[in-house]
Design a protein around this motif. Structure first.
Motif, PDB file in Angstrom:
ATOM      1  N   MET A 312       0.819  -1.213   0.000  1.00  0.00           N
ATOM      2  CA  MET A 312       0.000   0.000   0.000  1.00  0.00           C
ATOM      3  C   MET A 312       0.852   1.263   0.000  1.00  0.00           C
ATOM      4  N   ARG A 313       2.153   1.101   0.054  1.00  0.00           N
ATOM      5  CA  ARG A 313       3.019   2.276   0.107  1.00  0.00           C
ATOM      6  C   ARG A 313       2.895   3.072  -1.196  1.00  0.00           C
ATOM      7  N   GLY A 314       2.736   4.372  -1.071  1.00  0.00           N
ATOM      8  CA  GLY A 314       2.547   5.222  -2.245  1.00  0.00           C
ATOM      9  C   GLY A 314       1.088   5.480  -2.561  1.00  0.00           C
ATOM     10  N   GLN A 315       0.189   4.732  -1.922  1.00  0.00           N
ATOM     11  CA  GLN A 315      -1.248   4.954  -2.122  1.00  0.00           C
ATOM     12  C   GLN A 315      -1.759   6.026  -1.162  1.00  0.00           C
ATOM     13  N   ASP A 316      -2.838   6.693  -1.517  1.00  0.00           N
ATOM     14  CA  ASP A 316      -3.487   7.609  -0.576  1.00  0.00           C
ATOM     15  C   ASP A 316      -4.050   6.825   0.613  1.00  0.00           C
ATOM     16  N   ALA A 317      -4.654   5.679   0.315  1.00  0.00           N
ATOM     17  CA  ALA A 317      -5.239   4.838   1.355  1.00  0.00           C
ATOM     18  C   ALA A 317      -4.226   3.782   1.792  1.00  0.00           C
ATOM     19  N   ILE A 318      -3.221   4.213   2.568  1.00  0.00           N
ATOM     20  CA  ILE A 318      -2.277   3.250   3.143  1.00  0.00           C
ATOM     21  C   ILE A 318      -2.991   2.493   4.256  1.00  0.00           C
ATOM     22  N   LEU A 319      -2.349   1.473   4.806  1.00  0.00           N
ATOM     23  CA  LEU A 319      -3.010   0.633   5.804  1.00  0.00           C
ATOM     24  C   LEU A 319      -3.474   1.432   7.016  1.00  0.00           C
ATOM     25  N   GLU A 320      -2.649   2.377   7.476  1.00  0.00           N
ATOM     26  CA  GLU A 320      -3.032   3.153   8.650  1.00  0.00           C
ATOM     27  C   GLU A 320      -4.272   4.007   8.364  1.00  0.00           C
ATOM     28  N   ARG A 321      -4.345   4.603   7.179  1.00  0.00           N
ATOM     29  CA  ARG A 321      -5.522   5.403   6.835  1.00  0.00           C
ATOM     30  C   ARG A 321      -6.758   4.524   6.648  1.00  0.00           C
ATOM     31  N   LEU A 322      -6.565   3.323   6.131  1.00  0.00           N
ATOM     32  CA  LEU A 322      -7.693   2.390   6.013  1.00  0.00           C
ATOM     33  C   LEU A 322      -8.212   2.002   7.389  1.00  0.00           C
ATOM     34  N   ARG A 323      -7.291   1.802   8.325  1.00  0.00           N
ATOM     35  CA  ARG A 323      -7.685   1.459   9.697  1.00  0.00           C
ATOM     36  C   ARG A 323      -8.483   2.606  10.325  1.00  0.00           C
ATOM     37  N   VAL A 324      -7.969   3.826  10.184  1.00  0.00           N
ATOM     38  CA  VAL A 324      -8.652   4.998  10.726  1.00  0.00           C
ATOM     39  C   VAL A 324     -10.020   5.175  10.066  1.00  0.00           C
ATOM     40  N   ASP A 325     -10.071   4.977   8.760  1.00  0.00           N
ATOM     41  CA  ASP A 325     -11.325   5.133   8.023  1.00  0.00           C
ATOM     42  C   ASP A 325     -12.373   4.139   8.499  1.00  0.00           C
ATOM     43  N   ARG A 326     -11.940   2.926   8.806  1.00  0.00           N
ATOM     44  CA  ARG A 326     -12.899   1.908   9.291  1.00  0.00           C
ATOM     45  C   ARG A 326     -13.506   2.322  10.627  1.00  0.00           C
ATOM     46  N   GLN A 327     -12.695   2.851  11.510  1.00  0.00           N
ATOM     47  CA  GLN A 327     -13.193   3.257  12.822  1.00  0.00           C
ATOM     48  C   GLN A 327     -14.078   4.502  12.713  1.00  0.00           C
ATOM     49  N   LEU A 328     -13.713   5.398  11.805  1.00  0.00           N
ATOM     50  CA  LEU A 328     -14.545   6.573  11.580  1.00  0.00           C
ATOM     51  C   LEU A 328     -15.894   6.165  10.967  1.00  0.00           C
ATOM     52  N   GLU A 329     -15.853   5.204  10.051  1.00  0.00           N
ATOM     53  CA  GLU A 329     -17.092   4.704   9.436  1.00  0.00           C
ATOM     54  C   GLU A 329     -18.024   4.120  10.500  1.00  0.00           C
ATOM     55  N   GLU A 330     -17.458   3.408  11.461  1.00  0.00           N
ATOM     56  CA  GLU A 330     -18.271   2.828  12.537  1.00  0.00           C
ATOM     57  C   GLU A 330     -18.952   3.931  13.336  1.00  0.00           C
ATOM     58  N   ALA A 331     -18.199   5.014  13.596  1.00  0.00           N
ATOM     59  CA  ALA A 331     -18.766   6.132  14.361  1.00  0.00           C
ATOM     60  C   ALA A 331     -19.857   6.852  13.575  1.00  0.00           C
ATOM     61  N   LEU A 332     -19.692   6.945  12.257  1.00  0.00           N
ATOM     62  CA  LEU A 332     -20.686   7.616  11.420  1.00  0.00           C
ATOM     63  C   LEU A 332     -21.940   6.757  11.236  1.00  0.00           C
ATOM     64  N   THR A 333     -21.735   5.440  11.149  1.00  0.00           N
ATOM     65  CA  THR A 333     -22.860   4.529  10.875  1.00  0.00           C
ATOM     66  C   THR A 333     -23.692   4.250  12.122  1.00  0.00           C
ATOM     67  N   HIS A 334     -23.013   4.013  13.245  1.00  0.00           N
ATOM     68  CA  HIS A 334     -23.719   3.627  14.470  1.00  0.00           C
ATOM     69  C   HIS A 334     -23.853   4.767  15.473  1.00  0.00           C
ATOM     70  N   GLY A 335     -23.457   5.957  15.063  1.00  0.00           N
ATOM     71  CA  GLY A 335     -23.574   7.107  15.944  1.00  0.00           C
ATOM     72  C   GLY A 335     -22.270   7.370  16.680  1.00  0.00           C
ATOM     73  N   PRO A 336     -21.988   8.636  16.986  1.00  0.00           N
ATOM     74  CA  PRO A 336     -20.723   9.010  17.635  1.00  0.00           C
ATOM     75  C   PRO A 336     -20.707   8.664  19.126  1.00  0.00           C
ATOM     76  N   ASP A 337     -20.729   7.396  19.419  1.00  0.00           N
ATOM     77  CA  ASP A 337     -20.747   6.910  20.806  1.00  0.00           C
ATOM     78  C   ASP A 337     -19.373   6.343  21.150  1.00  0.00           C
ATOM     79  N   PRO A 338     -18.579   7.036  21.986  1.00  0.00           N
ATOM     80  CA  PRO A 338     -17.229   6.547  22.298  1.00  0.00           C
ATOM     81  C   PRO A 338     -17.228   5.200  23.019  1.00  0.00           C
ATOM     82  N   LEU A 339     -18.258   4.919  23.798  1.00  0.00           N
ATOM     83  CA  LEU A 339     -18.314   3.623  24.495  1.00  0.00           C
ATOM     84  C   LEU A 339     -18.464   2.484  23.498  1.00  0.00           C
ATOM     85  N   HIS A 340     -19.286   2.692  22.476  1.00  0.00           N
ATOM     86  CA  HIS A 340     -19.453   1.671  21.436  1.00  0.00           C
ATOM     87  C   HIS A 340     -18.139   1.442  20.690  1.00  0.00           C
TER      88      HIS A 340
END
Length: 372
Positions: A312-340
């Motif tokens: 993934m090196r050289g891509q905009d969506a490197i592994l770390e950004r994909l990881r962050v995006d997945r967690q952000l997607e969870e917050a957007l889909t299920h609501g911004p609940d830090p406990l969840h």
């Protein structure tokens, strides 16, 4: 040490248990012939004595060392990587400051009477962050006790944002330890406010960025690695540390960093594809890590972080950004609940709140745009 431990049959048995191919076995036998020349009962073979010799002939050092260690005649006197890094980072400091910084760094790593040991990555960050200031103060001063509050204030005036925050936190750690250890009379960083670091709102990846990363994953290993980051929000090191025992195919479960996660259809398919490729490519490997390559298949160590993230090196969506995006997607889909978020991904409180705050801001922006 009895010579039957050195026999050809014993070495073949060891090679088979390690999954070594014909070429590796031949190279190891050459290496053993060299380093055991002149060996007599009771001798010890040291790493520093054989490393240059084997490297010069392009013979495998680690595999030869494995055999010598099994024979009970090897002594590892090589300098640990931490020691080399520490000596390099302390280079250029005044002798007194160097000695004090070294003691603090070792306490960070090993712990002390009133402090727990930190992770090695944290230790690296802290010393790297205080080094520029210590280099500057090494010109007029010889010891930390000579550094004044004005010196600290003048230094941090040149810093902004996260750089100021991170370096001041590390300097406070150093001087707090020095005061507690009796090396300084007063802490020059006391009552200097670190301040609340304002994180930028995390932004989701664009679909085309993700598509390009998916297209770049062209092998069974890279496709699985991408899924582990993008679907399960696994860090690079967590992916590298996965073991075969972390898989429970029958119950469709996968354990990542001690947390059990359900296996979705996509990840399950990619796992089965990878396991089939792994079996056909390295049928005799003794490495129990899930992800292996040509270098680690003949060892028992994990693959490097560099290899895990290489595709993934050289891509905009490197592994770390994909990881962050997945967690952000969870917050957007299920609501911004830090406990969840903390429950699903095992996040600490501050990190979960950061994702929740970003999701809240993004949802608010989206609502405002719809109103317009």
């Amino acid at each position: 040490m009895r010579r039957d431990r050195w026999s050809l049959s014993w070495r073949i048995w060891l090679a088979e248990t390690r999954g070594w191919g014909r070429n590796i076995r031949f190279a190891v036998n050459r290496g053993l012939a060299l380093v055991l020349t002149g060996y007599v009962e009771g001798d010890v073979i040291r790493h520093t004595e054989i490393f240059a010799l084997l490297r010069a002939l392009d013979l495998p050092v680690s595999h030869t060392v494995t055999v010598l260690d099994q024979m009970g005649i090897f002594e590892d006197d090589s300098q640990p990587s931490f020691e080399r890094w520490l000596a390099e980072r302390l280079e250029g400091l005044a002798p007194g400051i160097r000695s004090e910084a070294e003691r603090w760094t070792r306490v960070l790593r090993d712990g002390g009477p009133r402090s727990l040991p930190r992770r090695e990555g944290t230790v690296w960050l802290y010393l790297n962050r205080v080094r520029p200031a210590l280099l500057e103060w090494s010109n007029p001063y010889d010891h930390l006790r000579e550094v004044t509050r004005d010196d600290v204030l003048n230094y941090i005036k040149t810093l902004h944002g996260h750089q100021r925050h991170d370096q001041l936190v590390a300097l406070r750690s150093l001087f707090t330890w020095a005061k507690r250890s009796g090396l300084i009379f007063r802490n020059p960083t006391s009552r200097i406010k670190v301040g609340q670091y304002e994180y930028a709102v995390l932004q989701p990846l664009a679909p085309e960025q993700v598509d390009r990363s998916v297209a770049a994953a062209t092998t069974p290993a890279t496709r699985l690695i991408l899924a582990l980051a993008a679907v399960h929000a696994a860090r690079v090191a967590q992916i590298a540390n996965l073991m075969l025992d972390d898989l429970d195919i029958g119950n469709r479960r996968l354990t990542i960093a001690g947390r059990v996660r359900p296996l979705d259809d996509l990840t399950l398919k990619l796992l089965l594809d990878w396991l089939e490729h792994r079996r056909s490519r390295w049928p005799n490997t003794a490495n129990l890590h899930l992800l292996i390559n040509n270098q680690t298949a003949t060892k028992t160590s994990r693959a490097s972080n560099h290899w895990i993230s290489a595709s993934m090196r050289g891509q905009d969506a490197i592994l770390e950004r994909l990881r962050v995006d997945r967690q952000l997607e969870e917050a957007l889909t299920h609501g911004p609940d830090p406990l969840h978020l903390a429950e699903v991904f095992g996040l600490d409180e501050k990190t979960a709140m950061r994702y929740a705050d970003s999701a809240r801001a993004l949802l608010k922006q989206g609502a405002e745009q719809q109103l317009r």
